[in-house]
Design a protein around this motif. Sequence first.
Motif, mmCIF file in Angstrom:
data_model
loop_
_atom_site.group_PDB
_atom_site.id
_atom_site.type_symbol
_atom_site.label_atom_id
_atom_site.label_comp_id
_atom_site.label_asym_id
_atom_site.label_seq_id
_atom_site.Cartn_x
_atom_site.Cartn_y
_atom_site.Cartn_z
ATOM 1 N N THR A 92 -48.808 0.334 -24.746
ATOM 2 C CA THR A 92 -48.481 1.729 -24.470
ATOM 3 C C THR A 92 -47.212 2.166 -25.189
ATOM 4 O O THR A 92 -47.146 3.262 -25.751
ATOM 5 C CB THR A 92 -48.320 1.950 -22.951
ATOM 6 O OG1 THR A 92 -49.542 1.606 -22.308
ATOM 7 C CG2 THR A 92 -47.971 3.394 -22.645
ATOM 8 N N PHE A 93 -46.200 1.316 -25.192
ATOM 9 C CA PHE A 93 -44.909 1.709 -25.738
ATOM 10 C C PHE A 93 -44.693 1.299 -27.189
ATOM 11 O O PHE A 93 -43.629 1.545 -27.743
ATOM 12 C CB PHE A 93 -43.781 1.163 -24.868
ATOM 13 C CG PHE A 93 -43.770 1.792 -23.502
ATOM 14 C CD1 PHE A 93 -43.500 3.138 -23.356
ATOM 15 C CD2 PHE A 93 -44.060 1.045 -22.375
ATOM 16 C CE1 PHE A 93 -43.497 3.729 -22.107
ATOM 17 C CE2 PHE A 93 -44.058 1.628 -21.122
ATOM 18 C CZ PHE A 93 -43.777 2.971 -20.986
ATOM 19 N N THR A 94 -45.676 0.676 -27.825
ATOM 20 C CA THR A 94 -45.576 0.350 -29.240
ATOM 21 C C THR A 94 -45.938 1.587 -30.055
ATOM 22 O O THR A 94 -47.000 2.169 -29.860
ATOM 23 C CB THR A 94 -46.532 -0.798 -29.606
ATOM 24 O OG1 THR A 94 -46.208 -1.940 -28.818
ATOM 25 C CG2 THR A 94 -46.429 -1.146 -31.073
ATOM 26 N N PRO A 95 -45.052 2.014 -30.969
ATOM 27 C CA PRO A 95 -45.387 3.213 -31.752
ATOM 28 C C PRO A 95 -46.526 2.940 -32.728
ATOM 29 O O PRO A 95 -46.744 1.821 -33.182
ATOM 30 C CB PRO A 95 -44.088 3.523 -32.497
ATOM 31 C CG PRO A 95 -43.324 2.252 -32.498
ATOM 32 C CD PRO A 95 -43.752 1.472 -31.282
ATOM 33 N N ILE A 111 -48.396 -6.492 -18.509
ATOM 34 C CA ILE A 111 -47.432 -6.622 -19.615
ATOM 35 C C ILE A 111 -48.095 -6.251 -20.938
ATOM 36 O O ILE A 111 -47.498 -5.557 -21.768
ATOM 37 C CB ILE A 111 -46.847 -8.051 -19.642
ATOM 38 C CG1 ILE A 111 -45.946 -8.271 -18.431
ATOM 39 C CG2 ILE A 111 -46.080 -8.301 -20.926
ATOM 40 C CD1 ILE A 111 -45.509 -9.698 -18.232
ATOM 41 N N ASP A 112 -49.322 -6.699 -21.152
ATOM 42 C CA ASP A 112 -50.032 -6.379 -22.392
ATOM 43 C C ASP A 112 -50.268 -4.874 -22.529
ATOM 44 O O ASP A 112 -50.069 -4.300 -23.604
ATOM 45 C CB ASP A 112 -51.364 -7.132 -22.443
ATOM 46 C CG ASP A 112 -52.097 -6.909 -23.744
ATOM 47 O OD1 ASP A 112 -51.452 -6.986 -24.810
ATOM 48 O OD2 ASP A 112 -53.316 -6.661 -23.687
ATOM 49 N N VAL A 113 -50.683 -4.231 -21.451
ATOM 50 C CA VAL A 113 -50.913 -2.786 -21.501
ATOM 51 C C VAL A 113 -49.592 -2.039 -21.695
ATOM 52 O O VAL A 113 -49.533 -1.049 -22.432
ATOM 53 C CB VAL A 113 -51.651 -2.315 -20.227
ATOM 54 C CG1 VAL A 113 -51.669 -0.798 -20.127
ATOM 55 C CG2 VAL A 113 -53.066 -2.867 -20.215
ATOM 56 N N ALA A 114 -48.515 -2.523 -21.077
ATOM 57 C CA ALA A 114 -47.210 -1.876 -21.254
ATOM 58 C C ALA A 114 -46.734 -2.001 -22.699
ATOM 59 O O ALA A 114 -46.209 -1.033 -23.271
ATOM 60 C CB ALA A 114 -46.193 -2.485 -20.301
ATOM 61 N N ILE A 115 -46.904 -3.155 -23.291
ATOM 62 C CA ILE A 115 -46.516 -3.339 -24.697
ATOM 63 C C ILE A 115 -47.355 -2.445 -25.593
ATOM 64 O O ILE A 115 -46.842 -1.803 -26.510
ATOM 65 C CB ILE A 115 -46.642 -4.821 -25.100
ATOM 66 C CG1 ILE A 115 -45.551 -5.640 -24.421
ATOM 67 C CG2 ILE A 115 -46.565 -4.982 -26.620
ATOM 68 C CD1 ILE A 115 -45.711 -7.135 -24.596
#
Length: 88
Positions: free
Chosen positions: A71-74, A65-69
């Motif tokens: 990754t998708f945070t501009p 979840i941390d890596v996904a957040i």
Amino acid sequence: MLFILIVFSIPVYGFCIWSLYEPEESFFLFDRWRFKEIPELSDIQIKLIKIGSVIAMILWTILIIDVAIDTFTPDPPLPPIPDELKVD
């Protein structure tokens, strides 16, 4: 990075689920050759193996979840260039 983490999470979750249902088999993985007779694990050891596998799955999920957040945070916008540094 997220794709690589998801690919590596397949064996991690597989091992954790397997050790949750078969704690004795997973404990002696790669060490069975050392024993003539497989020793019995105590109830506390079995419980700790199960708790450890659940905690590992929870921590791995938090990592995904941390890596996904991340990754998708501009990215934040760049600061403006001061007037004295501008070239005409």
